[in-house]
Scaffold this motif. Structure first.
Motif, PDB file in Angstrom:
ATOM      1  N   HIS A 179      -7.807   0.788   1.867  1.00 38.18           N
ATOM      2  CA  HIS A 179      -6.942   2.145   1.529  1.00 38.18           C
ATOM      3  C   HIS A 179      -7.736   3.148   2.489  1.00 38.18           C
ATOM      4  O   HIS A 179      -7.318   4.262   2.721  1.00 38.18           O
ATOM      5  CB  HIS A 179      -6.665   2.549   0.016  1.00 38.18           C
ATOM      6  CG  HIS A 179      -6.104   3.974  -0.034  1.00 38.18           C
ATOM      7  ND1 HIS A 179      -4.798   4.187   0.513  1.00 38.18           N
ATOM      8  CD2 HIS A 179      -6.456   4.752  -0.594  1.00 38.18           C
ATOM      9  CE1 HIS A 179      -4.531   5.607   0.381  1.00 38.18           C
ATOM     10  NE2 HIS A 179      -5.599   6.015  -0.615  1.00 38.18           N
ATOM     11  N   ASP A 214       0.935  -0.672  -5.417  1.00 33.15           N
ATOM     12  CA  ASP A 214       0.034   0.553  -5.094  1.00 33.15           C
ATOM     13  C   ASP A 214      -0.251   1.484  -6.137  1.00 33.15           C
ATOM     14  O   ASP A 214       0.798   2.315  -6.906  1.00 33.15           O
ATOM     15  CB  ASP A 214       0.703   1.230  -3.981  1.00 33.15           C
ATOM     16  CG  ASP A 214      -0.161   2.692  -3.659  1.00 33.15           C
ATOM     17  OD1 ASP A 214      -1.224   2.697  -3.529  1.00 33.15           O
ATOM     18  OD2 ASP A 214       0.729   3.533  -3.364  1.00 33.15           O
ATOM     19  N   GLY A 251       1.011  -1.183   0.005  1.00 37.66           N
ATOM     20  CA  GLY A 251       0.067  -0.065   0.069  1.00 37.66           C
ATOM     21  C   GLY A 251       0.722   1.315  -0.160  1.00 37.66           C
ATOM     22  O   GLY A 251       2.036   1.277  -0.055  1.00 37.66           O
ATOM     23  N   HIS A 289      -4.234  -2.103  -3.557  1.00 37.15           N
ATOM     24  CA  HIS A 289      -4.331  -1.477  -2.331  1.00 37.15           C
ATOM     25  C   HIS A 289      -5.674  -0.495  -2.393  1.00 37.15           C
ATOM     26  O   HIS A 289      -6.625  -0.428  -1.383  1.00 37.15           O
ATOM     27  CB  HIS A 289      -3.178  -0.670  -1.955  1.00 37.15           C
ATOM     28  CG  HIS A 289      -3.276   0.163  -0.894  1.00 37.15           C
ATOM     29  ND1 HIS A 289      -3.608  -0.511   0.295  1.00 37.15           N
ATOM     30  CD2 HIS A 289      -3.313   1.503  -0.720  1.00 37.15           C
ATOM     31  CE1 HIS A 289      -3.777   0.411   1.397  1.00 37.15           C
ATOM     32  NE2 HIS A 289      -3.608   1.598   0.800  1.00 37.15           N
TER      33      HIS A 289
END
Ligand code: FE2
Length: 297
Positions: free
Chosen positions: A225, A179, A139, A205
């Protein structure tokens, strides 16, 4: 790219100024919550992580994978709530899944040491039971240097890569991208293109690549997220979603052009370790072959 501090934001993602503003707002929020006596309540809310069971009807799911179970964890931010890994394991309660997937944000800080985060993740993974292992993506709070330690724990980290499970003539693929908030490159698109060849679960993510994934034939898009807003107005209306696009997909289950998406509310918290009008979650998914399904593609 990360070591050279280069980003690839396809959708005009937020710059450093956004983060400085956000950090300032977090400090204001913390002071305001303490001044009004609400901070402890917010902390209790954050630790009240739910286990949610979900059956997903997927028209293109191959017959051999009907009933396939997936544990979906996201946004653990383990260093921000030390011991959260134990809460997650309590919720899962020793249950075995066909697969466990982690959709990023293991750390709270954007930079700095990864040790405390990796220690928590190691304890978590040691307690999970998954027949086909643990798959993960990074992420925007994560560091490329986490990939080595994570793989040493037995996690398969997918950085624009795909794995295939084969049962007789049937195939289930899992594609994981880097990400897309900071590093949405052509390699991510190429990885998602493999969805054209078989039933595909995408691990991304954030929901921000929803349209590209749907266009390329992804069947199920698992992301996080947003923390479902984390600190929301009454009724669950978010103040901040951290999304440059696709804000309507900031939480829960959604569909886009036949693709099913799930935006996990996350188990942890970012910034201030509190939640209001939203709840952290651990998702236990069961894939079901919806009417009109086919055995192979
Ligand atoms: Fe994130």
């Amino acid at each position: 790219m990360e070591t050279e501090n280069r980003k690839s934001r396809r959708y005009g993602g937020k710059g450093p100024q956004h983060w400085y503003t956000l950090l300032f707002l977090m400090r204001v929020l913390k002071v305001a919550l303490r001044a009004t006596g609400q901070y402890e309540r917010g902390v209790r809310n954050a630790w009240d992580v739910a286990l949610r069971e979900m059956d997903l009807a997927l028209p293109r799911l191959p017959a051999a994978f009907d009933g396939f179970t997936v544990l979906h964890l996201s946004d653990l931010h383990l260093d921000g709530m030390p011991g959260l890994e134990r809460v997650v394991l309590e919720r899962v309660d020793g249950r075995e899944f066909d697969m466990c997937v982690l959709t990023g944000d293991y750390r709270t800080e954007l930079h700095g040491p990864i040790g405390p985060t990796m220690d928590g993740l190691r304890s978590l993974v040691a307690g999970l039971r998954s027949r086909h292992g643990v798959l993960a993506v990074l992420g925007n709070h994560d560091d490329c240097h986490m990939v080595g330690p994570m793989e040493a724990m037995g996690i398969r980290v997918l950085v624009n890569e795909c794995v295939r499970l084969v049962r007789g003539p049937d195939v289930l693929q899992v594609v994981g991208t880097d990400d897309v908030h900071y590093y949405f490159t052509d390699q991510a698109v190429h990885a998602l293109e493999t969805a054209r060849s078989a039933f595909t679960i995408a691990l991304v993510h954030s929901p921000e690549a929803y349209d590209v994934a749907a266009e390329l034939g992804v069947d199920l898009y698992l992301c996080g997220h947003t923390h479902a807003g984390q600190v929301c107005l009454p009724g669950g209306r978010p103040v901040i979603t951290h999304l440059s696009r696709g804000r309507r997909f900031f939480r829960g289950t959604w569909t886009h052009r036949g693709m099913v998406g799930i935006t996990n509310a996350g188990a942890g918290t970012s910034g201030v370790p509190v939640r209001f009008n939203t709840r952290g979650e651990v998702l236990a998914l069961t894939l079901r072959r919806a009417a009109g399904g086919r055995s192979a593609r």
